[in-house]
Structures are given as C-alpha cells and as structure tokens.
Write an enzyme that holds these catalytic residues in place. Structure first.
Site: not given
Length: 478
Positions: A93, A99, A102, A185, A407, A434
């Site tokens: 990228c 950015c 990521c 992207c 979850d 998560c």
C-alpha cells in the site's frame, strides 16, 4: 485563591518526571525488538524500560526516538531498521506509513497468523490463569487465515473533506482526523473503491460541498459503500448534514449510469457535531431499502445501518466453528446472547430444535425477525432487552438451554450475564470473542463450573492486529 501554574513551573515538573524515567522525550535509543503487542507494535526494552515501537518487528534491531513516556512504559517512533527481520515485507500500500487502517502490512502473512495465535495464548495465561500444561491445559489452535487475504472488506465508510480546493476522500491518518486522499484500498472490495471514486467525482462536478469538521459547514460527510459479495448487489449511502442535496436527481442518475451494479441509493442525515458517522434520519433515494447476501446458505437483508460482518469469507469460517463447538444434533435448545441481526442465531437454527436470541438494540431485533422470515425459519425467537434480564425471564418460563452462545462487544460479557450463565448451567458454552483480553477474563469467571476445552483463533481482519476467537466450554460434571 487557586492560581494557575506558570509555563516555567510546568516545564520544571515535566523535567523532574523525565529524570525519574530511564528515557527522556526526544532521546534516540537502539533497541532489540523481542515481540509484538496486541496492536501490532514492536516491543523493546531500554535498560529494562519497555518501549512500544509501531512498525518494528521481532528479531529486529532498530533506532527509535522516544515520543511519550509513562512510569512503566513508553512509545517511540521508528527511525531506521539496522537489522531487519527475515519476515519483514515491503508494504504494497503506497500510504501504509500514513494511514491508520492497517498496522501489519510489513509482516509476512504466515507470521501474522502465528502472532495472533500467540496473542490469544498469552492473554489466556496472563489474565485467565490458563497455564497451558497438565490436564486442564487449554488447546489454542493455529489461527485460521485466508488463502487470499486482500480485498476482503464488504463495507467502506469513507470520510469526505476538502484539501487544496478539491474534494478528497480516504481514511484518517493514524491518531488524527486528517484525511489521507486515496482512490484505492487494498483490503476493500474493488466495487467499494469504485463507489467512493464516482461519488467524489460527481460531488465536484455537481457543486456538492464537502463537510468541514472544524467549522461544521458543507454537505457531504461520508460515503458508505456496501456489497453483497455472493449476490453482487451494491448499496451507496450518502451521509449529509441536511436533507437537501443540490441536483439530487442528476446525482442519482449519474451514480446509476456509472455504477450499474448499484441496487440501492440511500441518504442518511447527520446534523450533529459528532464523530459518530450515522444520524437518525434515513431515506431511500432510489432502488431497494436493503441489499442481500449469504453466509453459507443463510440469506441476510442488509440495510444502511445494519451491522453485518465485514469479511464474509472468514465469517463463514467463524460461524462454522461456532456451529461445530455447539455440538448440535437437532434436539437442543440454544440461547444466543448479543444476537444482533440474528446472524449466529440463524446459522445455529439450521441444526437446533429452537434458538432464542436476545439483543438490546430494537432495530437489530427487527432485522433479526426479518431475516428469520426471509429464510423461512420458524424455530427462532428474538427478544429486545439486556441478556442478563431477558434470559432469567426465559428460565422462569421453563426454557432450559442446552447451549448458550455469546458474542459480546470488545468490553466482553456483562458480569450479570456471566452469573446468569452459571445459574442456567447449560451443558456447553460457546464464546465468540473479538478481544482476547476480555475473553480470558470472562473464561476465568466461568472456569469454576466449566472446563475450557479449546480455543480457535480466526483472522477476520488480515494486515491488522485484531484477532477473533471461538472458545468451547463444557460443564465439568459432563
């Protein structure tokens, strides 16, 4: 009378604080990087003091400048890599260094998967007290990754702004609200890039002003693009500060001409000075109110504001593992806490006798009921409310769960819900997480009555530090 400190006094105090640390702000240090933290930052030590260095990798020697210091750790900016890691990559990228999207494009993908497995292991040991040895050892499987870990995101939420007299769109620079203007992207579906490019171009041609966050002026705040990966249907959402859009009909016509895959054009109005993307008013300007997509064989309706997993390929992997851990044979009653729009509930309902889903957001339950009807599933019941309130009510009605699936959001399960699970005593608990740290914390609470059999990490967000995991818990008397 209280007096404000002078600049001289504050400088003196800061200097005193800095002298108490092994490092000072602006100091350039040589570090050997020994690991990565959960955000993908390199971890090094200078005279025993921990420094986190973004974009540095294990097995590297680096030069870094200290930017921020606390009592027990600090942060430093990577200046140069004097000895690179054998798994370091050149990020593909062009705006990787600017950015904030990521954080791991400089790390080989196989090494990312190993790192994410280790993050889950470390949290289970450090927070949960699961040592990983002996009869009570918890198996943490290798992370399930993607064969093609690019172009996986089915949703883009892109801020719009002005720079140098032209409309720009992209993602925010790390730890700022400065837009990095980009047209592509590498983790977005191609069609999402096309939607943003076309809307940005048309806004310039039609005199539609971009939002200025500082002055709270301008019309177009964000463009949201959603794609049903299996159906090919595309939704365009224009988030504006007011309802009136100049040359609206021409804008709609032009979007349809340039993006023939679009089946829905929606406007959302957000008049508030806020970082929250969506406002309260939503209108369909053209086409359908929703687009459709599938997870496995289950069909879902996705509206402008529906939450839907952004990596559908890995979502199917995650849900298949959840289904496997639930161990359903067709006769079980399942409770799905934090059910959202019913994605996991409906996946489980394929093999359960009955699934009860609970969610505190009324709009999500409305979507869940619509999705159940869409799939002709009558063995599901959804309720609005807090899980720790609704589930005991079901218990009083005589509903006994064989399996409870949770979850939760990143903050983990509510303490009252954990107590409810322990009181309900299902044979199995399947925990979809998560956040490895809150997963470990909650498993420790449940560990008195349940044995944590195994944990499966799943890479839902390649090239970032995030990792999802599914844990199987079985009641100890079973």
């Amino acid at each position: 009378m209280k007096r404000h400190q002078s600049n001289k006094q504050r400088s003196s105090q800061q200097a005193a604080v800095e002298r108490s640390y092994p490092v000072q702000l602006g100091q350039i240090v040589e570090l050997e990087i020994t690991g990565l933290n959960h955000e993908g930052q390199g971890v090094g030590r200078y005279n025993g003091y921990t420094l986190f260095v973004p974009k540095a990798l294990p097995q590297e020697k680096v030069l870094a400048e200290v930017e921020h210091a606390k009592k027990s750790f600090g942060f430093a900016r990577l200046l140069s890599v004097t000895e690179p890691s054998p798994v370091r990559l050149t990020p593909p990228c062009p705006v990787f260094d600017q950015c904030g999207g990521c954080s791991l494009q400089h790390l080989d993908y196989a090494a990312q998967l190993a790192h994410k497995q280790q993050i889950v292991r470390d949290n289970l040991a450090r927070i949960g007290g699961f040592a990983g040895e002996g009869e009570d050892a918890v198996i943490v499987h290798p992370t399930l990754g993607m064969d093609e870990p690019w172009r996986y995101r089915n949703k883009a939420q892109v801020p719009i702004g002005m720079q140098g007299g032209k409309i720009v769109s992209g993602f925010y620079a790390e730890k700022s609200h400065d837009i990095i203007d980009i047209d592509s992207c590498l983790i977005q579906q191609d069609v999402n890039d096309s939607v943003v490019r076309v809307v940005k171009k048309l806004a310039g041609e039609l005199g539609i002003t971009a939002y200025n966050e500082g002055t709270h002026t301008g019309l177009l705040r964000h463009v949201v693009a959603k794609v049903g990966v299996k159906t090919g249907e595309v939704m365009v959402v224009l988030i504006t500060t007011e309802e009136t859009i100049p040359q609206k009909e021409r804008l709609i016509e032009s979007i349809r001409e340039e993006l023939p895959a679009v089946t829905s054009i929606v406007q959302n109005v957000n008049e508030r000075q806020t970082n929250v993307i969506f406002g309260d008013k939503t209108f369909t300007l053209w086409g359908n109110d929703v687009i459709y997509d599938y997870i496995g064989s289950v069909k879902f309706a996705i509206s402008a504001r529906s939450f839907y997993q952004v990596n559908p390929a890995q979502t199917e992997v995650l849900y298949n593992k959840t289904l496997e851990y639930a161990g359903l044979s067709g006769g079980e009653t399942v409770i799905d806490a934090y059910c959202g729009i019913g994605t996991i509930s409906l996946f489980l309902a394929q093999k359960a006798k009955h699934v009860y889903g609970v969610e505190i957001v009324p709009e999500a339950i409305a979507d869940a009921n619509r999705n159940a009807e869409l799939n002709g599933m009558e063995n599901v019941t959804f309720a609005v409310g807090a899980a720790e309130v609704v589930i005991p009510g079901w218990r009083k009605e005589g509903i006994k769960a064989d399996v409870i699936v949770v979850d939760p959001p990143r903050k983990g399960c509510d303490e009252a819900l954990l107590e409810t699970i322990l009181a309900m005593e299902p044979e199995r608990v399947v925990y979809v997480s998560c956040n490895p740290s809150t997963l470990a914390r909650d498993l420790k609470v449940l560990g008195g009555k349940y044995r944590v059999v195994e944990v499966q990490p799943v890479d839902m967000f390649p090239w970032t530090g995030h990792v999802e995991a599914v844990a199987l818990l079985v009641r100890k008397d079973k």
